[in-house]
Design an enzyme around this catalytic site. Structure first.
Site, PDB file in Angstrom:
ATOM      1  N   THR A  27       0.840  -1.198   0.000  1.00 31.97           N
ATOM      2  CA  THR A  27       0.000   0.000   0.000  1.00 31.97           C
ATOM      3  C   THR A  27       0.872   1.243   0.000  1.00 31.97           C
ATOM      4  O   THR A  27       1.782   1.359   0.814  1.00 31.97           O
ATOM      5  CB  THR A  27      -0.906  -0.022   1.247  1.00 31.97           C
ATOM      6  OG1 THR A  27      -1.865  -1.053   1.059  1.00 31.97           O
ATOM      7  CG2 THR A  27      -1.621   1.307   1.452  1.00 31.97           C
ATOM      8  N   HIS A 174      -7.357 -10.415  -1.129  1.00 39.51           N
ATOM      9  CA  HIS A 174      -6.715 -10.067   0.148  1.00 39.51           C
ATOM     10  C   HIS A 174      -7.546 -10.665   1.290  1.00 39.51           C
ATOM     11  O   HIS A 174      -8.510 -10.061   1.749  1.00 39.51           O
ATOM     12  CB  HIS A 174      -6.609  -8.555   0.284  1.00 39.51           C
ATOM     13  CG  HIS A 174      -5.661  -8.094   1.345  1.00 39.51           C
ATOM     14  ND1 HIS A 174      -5.198  -8.925   2.353  1.00 39.51           N
ATOM     15  CD2 HIS A 174      -5.072  -6.888   1.562  1.00 39.51           C
ATOM     16  CE1 HIS A 174      -4.376  -8.225   3.135  1.00 39.51           C
ATOM     17  NE2 HIS A 174      -4.286  -6.998   2.669  1.00 39.51           N
ATOM     18  N   ASN A 177      -4.222 -10.153   7.042  1.00 34.95           N
ATOM     19  CA  ASN A 177      -3.913  -8.924   7.791  1.00 34.95           C
ATOM     20  C   ASN A 177      -5.092  -8.238   8.475  1.00 34.95           C
ATOM     21  O   ASN A 177      -5.113  -7.016   8.638  1.00 34.95           O
ATOM     22  CB  ASN A 177      -3.200  -7.918   6.865  1.00 34.95           C
ATOM     23  CG  ASN A 177      -1.867  -8.462   6.381  1.00 34.95           C
ATOM     24  OD1 ASN A 177      -1.389  -9.491   6.874  1.00 34.95           O
ATOM     25  ND2 ASN A 177      -1.254  -7.799   5.424  1.00 34.95           N
ATOM     26  N   TYR A 179      -8.252  -7.763   7.595  1.00 32.98           N
ATOM     27  CA  TYR A 179      -9.274  -7.065   6.820  1.00 32.98           C
ATOM     28  C   TYR A 179     -10.515  -7.960   6.644  1.00 32.98           C
ATOM     29  O   TYR A 179     -10.611  -9.022   7.250  1.00 32.98           O
ATOM     30  CB  TYR A 179      -8.661  -6.556   5.505  1.00 32.98           C
ATOM     31  CG  TYR A 179      -7.545  -5.581   5.792  1.00 32.98           C
ATOM     32  CD1 TYR A 179      -7.810  -4.390   6.488  1.00 32.98           C
ATOM     33  CD2 TYR A 179      -6.223  -5.854   5.455  1.00 32.98           C
ATOM     34  CE1 TYR A 179      -6.789  -3.503   6.815  1.00 32.98           C
ATOM     35  CE2 TYR A 179      -5.191  -4.968   5.778  1.00 32.98           C
ATOM     36  CZ  TYR A 179      -5.485  -3.791   6.457  1.00 32.98           C
ATOM     37  OH  TYR A 179      -4.482  -2.912   6.790  1.00 32.98           O
ATOM     38  N   ASN A 234      -4.216  -5.970  13.374  1.00 30.30           N
ATOM     39  CA  ASN A 234      -5.653  -5.638  13.405  1.00 30.30           C
ATOM     40  C   ASN A 234      -6.492  -6.793  13.946  1.00 30.30           C
ATOM     41  O   ASN A 234      -7.676  -6.907  13.600  1.00 30.30           O
ATOM     42  CB  ASN A 234      -6.191  -5.309  12.000  1.00 30.30           C
ATOM     43  CG  ASN A 234      -5.554  -4.087  11.373  1.00 30.30           C
ATOM     44  OD1 ASN A 234      -5.252  -3.130  12.065  1.00 30.30           O
ATOM     45  ND2 ASN A 234      -5.369  -4.121  10.067  1.00 30.30           N
TER      46      ASN A 234
HETATM   47  C1  FNR Z   1       2.567  -3.915   3.439  1.00 27.86           C
HETATM   48  N1  FNR Z   1       1.988  -5.176   3.360  1.00 27.86           N
HETATM   49  C2  FNR Z   1       0.807  -5.325   2.667  1.00 27.86           C
HETATM   50  N2  FNR Z   1       0.203  -6.546   2.589  1.00 27.86           N
HETATM   51  C3  FNR Z   1      -0.898  -6.730   1.830  1.00 27.86           C
HETATM   52  O1  FNR Z   1      -1.390  -7.850   1.753  1.00 27.86           O
HETATM   53  N3  FNR Z   1      -1.434  -5.689   1.138  1.00 27.86           N
HETATM   54  C4  FNR Z   1      -0.919  -4.438   1.188  1.00 27.86           C
HETATM   55  O2  FNR Z   1      -1.426  -3.535   0.519  1.00 27.86           O
HETATM   56  C5  FNR Z   1       0.217  -4.226   2.014  1.00 27.86           C
HETATM   57  N4  FNR Z   1       0.759  -3.004   2.159  1.00 27.86           N
HETATM   58  C6  FNR Z   1       1.939  -2.820   2.835  1.00 27.86           C
HETATM   59  C7  FNR Z   1       2.529  -1.561   2.859  1.00 27.86           C
HETATM   60  C8  FNR Z   1       3.751  -1.384   3.472  1.00 27.86           C
HETATM   61  C9  FNR Z   1       4.382  -0.038   3.462  1.00 27.86           C
HETATM   62  C10 FNR Z   1       4.384  -2.491   4.086  1.00 27.86           C
HETATM   63  C11 FNR Z   1       5.727  -2.329   4.721  1.00 27.86           C
HETATM   64  C12 FNR Z   1       3.790  -3.713   4.062  1.00 27.86           C
HETATM   65  C13 FNR Z   1       2.719  -6.370   3.823  1.00 27.86           C
HETATM   66  C14 FNR Z   1       3.715  -6.822   2.747  1.00 27.86           C
HETATM   67  O3  FNR Z   1       3.035  -7.365   1.621  1.00 27.86           O
HETATM   68  C15 FNR Z   1       4.687  -7.915   3.283  1.00 27.86           C
HETATM   69  O4  FNR Z   1       3.959  -9.004   3.750  1.00 27.86           O
HETATM   70  C16 FNR Z   1       5.587  -7.387   4.383  1.00 27.86           C
HETATM   71  O5  FNR Z   1       6.141  -6.141   4.030  1.00 27.86           O
HETATM   72  C17 FNR Z   1       6.701  -8.379   4.738  1.00 27.86           C
HETATM   73  O6  FNR Z   1       7.593  -8.564   3.684  1.00 27.86           O
HETATM   74  P1  FNR Z   1       9.059  -7.843   3.670  1.00 27.86           P
HETATM   75  O7  FNR Z   1       8.799  -6.377   3.591  1.00 27.86           O
HETATM   76  O8  FNR Z   1       9.739  -8.200   4.941  1.00 27.86           O
HETATM   77  O9  FNR Z   1       9.743  -8.399   2.460  1.00 27.86           O
HETATM   78  C1  8K6 Z   2      -2.296  -3.119   4.113  1.00 35.43           C
HETATM   79  C2  8K6 Z   2      -2.373  -1.692   4.485  1.00 35.43           C
HETATM   80  C3  8K6 Z   2      -1.142  -1.231   5.075  1.00 35.43           C
HETATM   81  C4  8K6 Z   2      -1.218   0.217   5.335  1.00 35.43           C
HETATM   82  C5  8K6 Z   2       0.076   0.849   5.573  1.00 35.43           C
HETATM   83  C6  8K6 Z   2       1.041  -0.092   6.116  1.00 35.43           C
HETATM   84  C7  8K6 Z   2       2.215   0.598   6.718  1.00 35.43           C
HETATM   85  C8  8K6 Z   2       3.045  -0.477   7.267  1.00 35.43           C
HETATM   86  C9  8K6 Z   2       4.251   0.013   7.960  1.00 35.43           C
HETATM   87  C10 8K6 Z   2       5.027  -1.158   8.460  1.00 35.43           C
HETATM   88  C11 8K6 Z   2       4.770  -1.410   9.895  1.00 35.43           C
HETATM   89  C12 8K6 Z   2       4.920  -2.851  10.255  1.00 35.43           C
HETATM   90  C13 8K6 Z   2       3.837  -3.248  11.181  1.00 35.43           C
HETATM   91  C14 8K6 Z   2       3.970  -4.671  11.573  1.00 35.43           C
HETATM   92  C15 8K6 Z   2       2.751  -5.136  12.252  1.00 35.43           C
HETATM   93  C16 8K6 Z   2       3.061  -6.317  13.061  1.00 35.43           C
HETATM   94  C17 8K6 Z   2       2.331  -6.246  14.360  1.00 35.43           C
HETATM   95  C18 8K6 Z   2       2.834  -7.279  15.287  1.00 35.43           C
END
Ligand code: FNR
Ligand code: 8K6
Length: 347
Positions: A27, A174, A177, A179, A234
């Site tokens: 996202t 999706h 997470n 949702y 969430n």
């Molecule tokens: C995410 N992640 C995520 N997952 C998903 O299913 N839909 C989404 O739109 C998003 N958006 C999103 C935004 C940002 C900024 C982050 C950091 C993460 C989770 C993502 O797909 C992934 O599972 C995690 O980031 C873990 O993988 P990496 O980053 O460790 O390679």
């Molecule tokens: C899917 C929508 C995501 C919206 C913005 C995501 C921003 C993510 C920033 C990364 C933070 C990591 C949070 C990890 C959550 C784990 C909780 C135990």
């Protein structure tokens, strides 16, 4: 050695991937105010076309699915046309791209749409506020009626058809997470006593209805699903959740999806009631193509595939930091480290 990451991989008879590295859905909150993907987004995705498959950022199926600012949609002609620019740009660079279909359920906020109702399985609200919008507290949701659930299933299927119309190679539902779909799958958010609640079979019903409706509309080969059996975002965990996924996973296996994808931020997280990592729990119950994700480096990802822990590797944050992630890994060049400030722009 990371060679295994660069082997081609056949998802099924109609989709083959040039390598085993997926760009995870991320996202970015950069669509315009009509939730239309921009030219900058097309260029951003096109720069990453060397991935075996790009999964788009989560894209809402209808207005009341929105819980964050400027997340793109797939329900108006303008949004479909905007996405067509993205898919054309990715295809012109030799890539493939799936759309991630999203409804945020109880984490939606009427600030973003016309109306005052937040729809979810049950009246079980989340504490806290919308990320990046700290003045917006989550509302207590209104439980969806059976008629509204049928409409949601239809709206997912229509969004999948719109995705194909927009040139996507397929869709990832999706279901992860915390949702909407995930809210049906966990006891923390689903306290229904009708055919969508109380038992593993009933709690799996909505997810399976969405999967079946989409597979019927666009083909099972183009339909994938992301799931979070371990509640970690969430969502509060409940030991009873395991029985839901014990039921759901074999049901999904029968449906010949393009792939199943774990929804997690860090694959090293363990869940007592699942007996360890979410990915290992799923692998033991689902033998078809599985995508692992969460904190992997090229080396740890390659080792996990070689050890048969999953078949494909999704990379998230490192792909934000390195548009040329694939080339850098292939050429053994150092990767730029991800930092949250990078979320402010589309590089
Ligand atoms: C995410 N992640 C995520 N997952 C998903 O299913 N839909 C989404 O739109 C998003 N958006 C999103 C935004 C940002 C900024 C982050 C950091 C993460 C989770 C993502 O797909 C992934 O599972 C995690 O980031 C873990 O993988 P990496 O980053 O460790 O390679
Ligand atoms: C899917 C929508 C995501 C919206 C913005 C995501 C921003 C993510 C920033 C990364 C933070 C990591 C949070 C990890 C959550 C784990 C909780 C135990």
């Amino acid at each position: 050695m990371t060679d295994i990451l660069f082997q081609p991989y056949k998802l099924n008879d109609i989709i083959s991937l040039k390598n085993r590295v997926l760009m995870a859905p991320l996202t970015r909150c950069m669509a315009d105010d009509a939730l239309v993907p921009t030219d900058d987004m097309a260029a951003y995705y096109a720069r990453r076309a060397e991935a075996g498959l790009i999964i788009s950022e989560a894209t809402i199926i209808r207005p009341d699915g929105q819980g964050y600012p400027n997340t793109p949609g797939l329900f108006t002609p303008e949004q479909i046309n905007g996405w067509r620019k993205v898919t054309d740009a990715v295809h012109n660079n030799g890539g493939k791209i799936f759309a991630q279909l999203w409804h945020t359920g109880r984490t939606a906020h009427p600030y973003f749409y016309d109306g005052d109702t937040v729809i979810a399985p049950s009246a079980r609200g989340l504490e806290g506020t919308v990320p990046r919008m700290r003045e917006l507290s989550y509302q207590v949701p209104t439980p969806a009626t059976v008629e509204q659930i049928k409409q949601l299933v239809e709206d997912y299927a229509q969004a999948a058809a719109n995705a194909i119309d927009a040139g996507f190679d397929g869709v990832e539902i999706h279901g992860a997470n915390g949702y909407l779909i995930d809210q049906f799958l966990h006891y923390d958010s689903n306290t229904r006593t009708d055919q969508y609640g109380e038992t593993p079979e009933n709690m799996s019903r909505f997810a399976l209805e969405v999967v079946d409706a989409i597979a019927t509309r666009i083909g099972h080969e183009k339909t994938a699903l992301r799931l979070s059996p371990g509640a970690y975002f969430n969502m509060a965990a409940d030991v009873r959740d395991k029985a839901v996924f014990d039921y759901l996973l074999p049901e999904l296996e029968k449906r010949n999806l393009a792939f199943l994808h774990i929804g997690i931020f860090d694959d090293e997280m363990t869940f007592e009631h699942l007996g360890g990592r979410a990915s290992d729990y799923v692998r033991a119950r689902y033998q078809k193509t599985l995508v692992g994700v969460g904190g992997f480096t090229p080396q740890t990802g390659a080792t996990a595939i070689e050890s048969d822990r999953f078949d494909l590797l999704a990379i998230g944050r490192p792909f934000i930091a390195n548009p040329d992630y694939i080339a850098k890994v292939k050429n053994q060049q150092p990767l730029t480290e991800y930092s949250e400030e990078m979320l402010a722009s589309l590089i």
